[in-house]
Scaffold this active site. Sequence first.
Site, short mmCIF file in Angstrom:
data_model
loop_
_atom_site.label_atom_id
_atom_site.label_comp_id
_atom_site.label_asym_id
_atom_site.label_seq_id
_atom_site.Cartn_x
_atom_site.Cartn_y
_atom_site.Cartn_z
N ARG A 277 13.74 79.80 -2.89
CA ARG A 277 12.89 80.54 -0.70
C ARG A 277 13.80 80.43 0.05
NH1 ARG A 277 9.92 79.21 -5.00
NH2 ARG A 277 7.42 79.43 -5.01
N ARG B 110 7.11 90.15 -18.98
CA ARG B 110 6.58 89.21 -18.14
C ARG B 110 5.20 89.96 -17.55
NH1 ARG B 110 10.48 84.76 -16.26
NH2 ARG B 110 8.55 83.34 -15.68
N LYS C 12 14.90 74.47 -8.39
CA LYS C 12 15.06 75.68 -8.21
C LYS C 12 14.45 76.33 -7.26
CE LYS C 12 14.35 77.88 -11.77
NZ LYS C 12 14.15 78.56 -12.22
N ASP D 66 6.10 73.67 -15.56
CA ASP D 66 7.25 73.38 -15.93
C ASP D 66 7.96 72.79 -16.84
OD1 ASP D 66 8.01 76.40 -14.51
OD2 ASP D 66 8.52 75.39 -12.65
N ARG E 148 5.99 79.59 -24.95
CA ARG E 148 6.67 77.92 -25.01
C ARG E 148 5.89 77.31 -26.36
NH1 ARG E 148 8.47 76.88 -18.81
NH2 ARG E 148 10.40 78.64 -18.66
#
Length: 433
Positions: free
Chosen positions: A27, A122, A22, A316, A347
Amino acid sequence: MKPITIKPAKGLRGTVVVPGDKSISHRAAILAALSCGKTRINNFLFSDDCLVTLNVLAALGVKIRADKNKNEVLISSDGRLRPPKSLLWMGESGTSARVLLGVLAAQPFVTKLTAASSLLKRPMARVIVPLRLMGADIRAHKKGRDEFLPLAVFPSKLSAIKWRQEVSSAQVKSAILFAGLYAQGRTCVTESTVSRDHTERMLKLFHASLTAKGNKICINKSVLKTPGDVNISGDISSAAFFIVAALLVKNSKVVLKNVGINPTRIGVISVLKRMGGRIRFLNRKDLFEPQADIEVSSSDLRATVIDEQEIPGLVDEIPVLMVAASLAHGKTIIRGVKELRVKETDRICSMSQNFLKLGVNVRVRAVNKNETLEIIGGRSLNSAKLYSFSDHRTAMSMFVAGLAAGGVCRLDDVFCINKSFPGFLTAFKQLIC
């Protein structure tokens, strides 16, 4: 919402091809749009987040032809972006919003960005502050000391800065380096801990004037040149769910094909090996992003300590590492995890609440302006009704927990998994014995 029932697996066997990375997909598309000529991106990830980036680039006048059947994107560009006709929609993609800000800050036209409700919450100041120091004119919604979408970017001339990141962030680093492509002078970013280096590798592939030594990266104003073809390796973050599942479910042996093993991304492998995981790299290929096949077999895991300096290389993967810890013998300690509070959901909260339902003893402690997780594992996981909190990584982690649980579990929503891995459930179904 799309709920599912998860039955304990008797074993996982077979081969998996995980989708393209991802981070690299984002990019590659951005740099192809900023380069003259045609760029073919192979194994592009057609997830919700990466489609946001493609749609934004198309709105900025870039010609894009996508073939989902071939996982291929062809981008034709003259290296320039055009004024959009409307607001740029960032969906739920924090990567798109933060990284593209570095590019938009240098454009000779106004752009306005907005997003879905989850992304509006965020924080964006971490990116906006260094870009403003470069001369960027960014006006964002303010709340307290932080800034958020929606925001507007006005034309300005950028100058180089020397920026030191106290909290390592690949997204912030990428935004500054992309802005550095247009800035007068030599822009440098120094990290306290090295974060994932996909941007640096990709910039070199597109012939940017960039040097990287240790934790310091510098870039000069550059005209990018397309390499023609860009081949994206499989996403280690997506692979991590299969790796942990194969370790936890008895009678399992799984091979994941052509997965990226960039040294800044394989912290999850190092931790799982430290816990006793039987994991091997096969058929290594030294490309601009190294890759290999990963063979995983059922293992008896033991607890470990993950220190704060390791977090940038596996942030992650912490949710699924928490699942591994829940069934490992002993107390696992994960330090420096406050960044998990500002992901697609909190999370720490989402995983802790699900762990309570699964019967896992988890504790969160505040330590020196950061947070530490303590997980006591080794007991069977309860049958439970689990919740995704509309977060893809929480949902995928709970699916893995369900496969390794002692009874049937139910997960309230798997639709959110499309954010990063649309074929997740199908890939698992082919492995379950």
